[in-house]
Each structure stands twice: as structure tokens, then as C-alpha cells.
Design a protein around this motif. Structure first.
Motif, PDB file in Angstrom:
ATOM      1  N   ARG A 130     -55.022 -10.585  10.808  1.00 30.03           N
ATOM      2  CA  ARG A 130     -53.777 -10.310  10.074  1.00 30.03           C
ATOM      3  C   ARG A 130     -52.893  -9.412  10.916  1.00 30.03           C
ATOM      4  O   ARG A 130     -53.371  -8.444  11.520  1.00 30.03           O
ATOM      5  CB  ARG A 130     -54.074  -9.597   8.756  1.00 30.03           C
ATOM      6  N   VAL A 131     -51.603  -9.712  10.922  1.00 34.89           N
ATOM      7  CA  VAL A 131     -50.633  -8.870  11.619  1.00 34.89           C
ATOM      8  C   VAL A 131     -49.499  -8.576  10.658  1.00 34.89           C
ATOM      9  O   VAL A 131     -48.908  -9.490  10.071  1.00 34.89           O
ATOM     10  CB  VAL A 131     -50.077  -9.544  12.892  1.00 34.89           C
ATOM     11  N   SER A 132     -49.213  -7.300  10.500  1.00 33.95           N
ATOM     12  CA  SER A 132     -48.090  -6.856   9.676  1.00 33.95           C
ATOM     13  C   SER A 132     -47.058  -6.219  10.592  1.00 33.95           C
ATOM     14  O   SER A 132     -47.404  -5.375  11.427  1.00 33.95           O
ATOM     15  CB  SER A 132     -48.579  -5.824   8.648  1.00 33.95           C
ATOM     16  N   VAL A 133     -45.808  -6.634  10.452  1.00 36.02           N
ATOM     17  CA  VAL A 133     -44.722  -6.072  11.264  1.00 36.02           C
ATOM     18  C   VAL A 133     -43.748  -5.365  10.334  1.00 36.02           C
ATOM     19  O   VAL A 133     -43.258  -5.962   9.360  1.00 36.02           O
ATOM     20  CB  VAL A 133     -43.996  -7.165  12.083  1.00 36.02           C
ATOM     21  N   ARG A 134     -43.495  -4.108  10.649  1.00 39.57           N
ATOM     22  CA  ARG A 134     -42.601  -3.272   9.836  1.00 39.57           C
ATOM     23  C   ARG A 134     -41.449  -2.749  10.680  1.00 39.57           C
ATOM     24  O   ARG A 134     -41.593  -2.576  11.887  1.00 39.57           O
ATOM     25  CB  ARG A 134     -43.369  -2.101   9.233  1.00 39.57           C
ATOM     26  N   ASP A 135     -40.334  -2.472  10.002  1.00 42.31           N
ATOM     27  CA  ASP A 135     -39.200  -1.855  10.680  1.00 42.31           C
ATOM     28  C   ASP A 135     -39.368  -0.336  10.667  1.00 42.31           C
ATOM     29  O   ASP A 135     -40.357   0.191  10.143  1.00 42.31           O
ATOM     30  CB  ASP A 135     -37.875  -2.301  10.061  1.00 42.31           C
ATOM     31  N   ASP A 136     -38.404   0.391  11.227  1.00 45.48           N
ATOM     32  CA  ASP A 136     -38.515   1.851  11.299  1.00 45.48           C
ATOM     33  C   ASP A 136     -38.490   2.525   9.935  1.00 45.48           C
ATOM     34  O   ASP A 136     -38.964   3.648   9.797  1.00 45.48           O
ATOM     35  CB  ASP A 136     -37.414   2.430  12.187  1.00 45.48           C
ATOM     36  N   ALA A 137     -37.979   1.841   8.926  1.00 46.03           N
ATOM     37  CA  ALA A 137     -37.983   2.398   7.570  1.00 46.03           C
ATOM     38  C   ALA A 137     -39.321   2.163   6.871  1.00 46.03           C
ATOM     39  O   ALA A 137     -39.529   2.627   5.750  1.00 46.03           O
ATOM     40  CB  ALA A 137     -36.839   1.794   6.750  1.00 46.03           C
ATOM     41  N   GLY A 138     -40.220   1.420   7.522  1.00 53.48           N
ATOM     42  CA  GLY A 138     -41.527   1.137   6.938  1.00 53.48           C
ATOM     43  C   GLY A 138     -41.581  -0.123   6.102  1.00 53.48           C
ATOM     44  O   GLY A 138     -42.635  -0.450   5.541  1.00 53.48           O
ATOM     45  N   GLU A 139     -40.481  -0.866   6.041  1.00 54.15           N
ATOM     46  CA  GLU A 139     -40.466  -2.104   5.260  1.00 54.15           C
ATOM     47  C   GLU A 139     -41.150  -3.221   6.052  1.00 54.15           C
ATOM     48  O   GLU A 139     -40.834  -3.451   7.225  1.00 54.15           O
ATOM     49  CB  GLU A 139     -39.034  -2.525   4.926  1.00 54.15           C
ATOM     50  N   GLU A 140     -42.071  -3.923   5.392  1.00 57.73           N
ATOM     51  CA  GLU A 140     -42.709  -5.067   6.033  1.00 57.73           C
ATOM     52  C   GLU A 140     -41.701  -6.213   6.064  1.00 57.73           C
ATOM     53  O   GLU A 140     -41.234  -6.672   5.026  1.00 57.73           O
ATOM     54  CB  GLU A 140     -43.980  -5.475   5.285  1.00 57.73           C
ATOM     55  N   VAL A 141     -41.372  -6.669   7.277  1.00 65.78           N
ATOM     56  CA  VAL A 141     -40.374  -7.719   7.437  1.00 65.78           C
ATOM     57  C   VAL A 141     -40.986  -9.058   7.858  1.00 65.78           C
ATOM     58  O   VAL A 141     -40.337 -10.095   7.767  1.00 65.78           O
ATOM     59  CB  VAL A 141     -39.277  -7.299   8.449  1.00 65.78           C
ATOM     60  N   PHE A 142     -42.242  -9.006   8.301  1.00 70.66           N
ATOM     61  CA  PHE A 142     -42.894 -10.201   8.845  1.00 70.66           C
ATOM     62  C   PHE A 142     -44.400 -10.019   8.698  1.00 70.66           C
ATOM     63  O   PHE A 142     -44.919  -8.914   8.838  1.00 70.66           O
ATOM     64  CB  PHE A 142     -42.517 -10.318  10.329  1.00 70.66           C
ATOM     65  N   ARG A 143     -45.069 -11.137   8.436  1.00 62.82           N
ATOM     66  CA  ARG A 143     -46.522 -11.120   8.293  1.00 62.82           C
ATOM     67  C   ARG A 143     -47.063 -12.393   8.936  1.00 62.82           C
ATOM     68  O   ARG A 143     -46.468 -13.461   8.799  1.00 62.82           O
ATOM     69  CB  ARG A 143     -46.866 -11.081   6.813  1.00 62.82           C
ATOM     70  N   ALA A 144     -48.185 -12.256   9.630  1.00 66.74           N
ATOM     71  CA  ALA A 144     -48.810 -13.430  10.251  1.00 66.74           C
ATOM     72  C   ALA A 144     -50.314 -13.399  10.026  1.00 66.74           C
ATOM     73  O   ALA A 144     -50.918 -12.334   9.910  1.00 66.74           O
ATOM     74  CB  ALA A 144     -48.527 -13.457  11.753  1.00 66.74           C
ATOM     75  N   ARG A 145     -50.874 -14.587   9.962  1.00 69.22           N
ATOM     76  CA  ARG A 145     -52.331 -14.764   9.964  1.00 69.22           C
ATOM     77  C   ARG A 145     -52.618 -15.688  11.135  1.00 69.22           C
ATOM     78  O   ARG A 145     -52.156 -16.837  11.163  1.00 69.22           O
ATOM     79  CB  ARG A 145     -52.819 -15.386   8.669  1.00 69.22           C
ATOM     80  N   ILE A 146     -53.335 -15.162  12.114  1.00 72.81           N
ATOM     81  CA  ILE A 146     -53.606 -15.901  13.338  1.00 72.81           C
ATOM     82  C   ILE A 146     -55.098 -16.196  13.403  1.00 72.81           C
ATOM     83  O   ILE A 146     -55.914 -15.280  13.334  1.00 72.81           O
ATOM     84  CB  ILE A 146     -53.148 -15.116  14.578  1.00 72.81           C
ATOM     85  N   ASP A 147     -55.442 -17.471  13.507  1.00 68.61           N
ATOM     86  CA  ASP A 147     -56.833 -17.861  13.679  1.00 68.61           C
ATOM     87  C   ASP A 147     -57.149 -17.851  15.167  1.00 68.61           C
ATOM     88  O   ASP A 147     -56.557 -18.600  15.947  1.00 68.61           O
ATOM     89  CB  ASP A 147     -57.105 -19.250  13.104  1.00 68.61           C
ATOM     90  N   MET A 148     -58.057 -16.971  15.548  1.00 66.09           N
ATOM     91  CA  MET A 148     -58.534 -16.922  16.927  1.00 66.09           C
ATOM     92  C   MET A 148     -59.798 -17.763  17.006  1.00 66.09           C
ATOM     93  O   MET A 148     -60.663 -17.667  16.127  1.00 66.09           O
ATOM     94  CB  MET A 148     -58.859 -15.481  17.335  1.00 66.09           C
ATOM     95  N   TRP A 149     -59.888 -18.596  18.022  1.00 63.67           N
ATOM     96  CA  TRP A 149     -61.107 -19.343  18.257  1.00 63.67           C
ATOM     97  C   TRP A 149     -61.962 -18.495  19.176  1.00 63.67           C
ATOM     98  O   TRP A 149     -61.595 -18.216  20.325  1.00 63.67           O
ATOM     99  CB  TRP A 149     -60.817 -20.710  18.871  1.00 63.67           C
ATOM    100  N   VAL A 150     -63.088 -18.025  18.654  1.00 64.01           N
ATOM    101  CA  VAL A 150     -63.998 -17.158  19.387  1.00 64.01           C
ATOM    102  C   VAL A 150     -65.225 -17.977  19.724  1.00 64.01           C
ATOM    103  O   VAL A 150     -65.818 -18.614  18.842  1.00 64.01           O
ATOM    104  CB  VAL A 150     -64.370 -15.916  18.538  1.00 64.01           C
TER     105      VAL A 150
END
Length: 156
Positions: A130-150
Motif C-alpha cells: 500500500r502507498v499513501s501520498v499526502r500533500d503538505d497539509a496532510g490530505e491524502e490525495v492519492f492511494r495505490a496498491r501495488i502487487d509485487m511479484w516476489v
């Protein structure tokens, strides 16, 4: 310990060390230099990376471009995966699902964490990050779920 994590631990405490680490990662994977990332923190199970607000990551309406956010997410997830999985395993992104939650304005701060502990396995497996991306105000503006093949090194 992965070479990427060992290098971070050696460089991060030094003046300019995180900047140098970021440049070295971009030298190894040149496409990420397009977003000029800066690593903030790295340990097994967590990677934090930022990008500054600059014109080269903007779209036509002046917000951070969707693909710049995807690049930021993939970079954080990849380096976190590398720092977390057993040394006998290797990884590659297999898929990514993203959500654009708000207009991305200003500097962006991404945090990548795994959904489950990494395991040593005789065969490959999908490991969601899971990746959460926030701006400087702390608001989450983008979210990703990345499947890594291990998978085992030297295997499929």
C-alpha cells in the motif's frame, strides 16, 4: 540486509546523505529521476519519499501529474520491498491499482507499507504493498496498491 538498505543506513546520517542516496537510486533506475525524489526514511516494512512542487511534474492544469504520482508510488513500494524481503528473494512490480482522491498540489509525501509480512518461499507469490501520498497539509490525495511479484533468486 539488502544493499539498498545498507547504503541508506550508511548515507542517511551524513550531511547531504539522503540527497546522495536519492541520486544513486535514480542512477540505478534512471526513469525515476524525472520526478527528482528525495528519500525521507527507509527501514524494513516502510519507505517514505517526497517530491517537491516543480513545474516538470505538473499537468496542464497546474497540479501534480497522475503519472508522477504513480512513479512516486512505484519508487517507494519498490525500495521498501527491496529493504524488506529476505535476501534469497527478488521482486518486480506485477500490477498497480490507483485512486486519485483530490487535486495534488504542492510537495507530495509517499509512505509505502506492506499489507502482510514478507516470507521466504520456494515459489513466487504476489505481495501487496500500500502507498499513501499526502500533500503538505496532510490530505491524502492519492492511494495505490501495488502487487509485487516476489520469487526466489535464480528461479521464476
Amino acid at each position: 540486509m539488502s544493499p539498498a538498505l545498507a547504503l541508506y543506513r550508511r548515507l542517511a546520517p551524513l550531511p547531504g546523505g539522503r540527497w546522495l542516496y536519492s541520486r544513486l537510486i535514480c542512477w540505478k533506475a534512471p526513469y525515476f529521476a524525472t520526478i527528482a525524489p528525495r528519500f525521507v526514511a527507509l527501514k524494513p516494512g516502510r519507505c517514505e519519499v517526497r517530491i517537491r512542487d516543480r513545474r516538470r511534474v505538473h499537468n496542464h492544469i497546474g497540479t501534480v501529474h497522475a503519472i508522477a504520482l504513480c512513479n512516486l508510488a512505484e519508487l517507494g513500494a519498490g525500495v521498501m520491498t527491496d529493504a524488506t524481503i529476505p535476501a534469497s528473494m527478488r521482486w518486480i512490480p506485477k500490477g498497480m491499482a490507483v485512486e486519485y482522491l483530490a487535486k495534488a498540489r504542492g510537495a507530495m509525501h509517499a509512505v509505502a507499507t506492506p499489507e502482510a509480512p514478507a516470507a521466504e518461499a520456494p515459489a513466487g507469490y504476489a505481495w501487496p504493498v500500500r502507498v499513501s501520498v499526502r500533500d503538505d497539509a496532510g490530505e491524502e490525495v492519492f492511494r495505490a496498491r501495488i502487487d509485487m511479484w516476489v520469487s526466489p533468486r535464480g528461479g521464476r
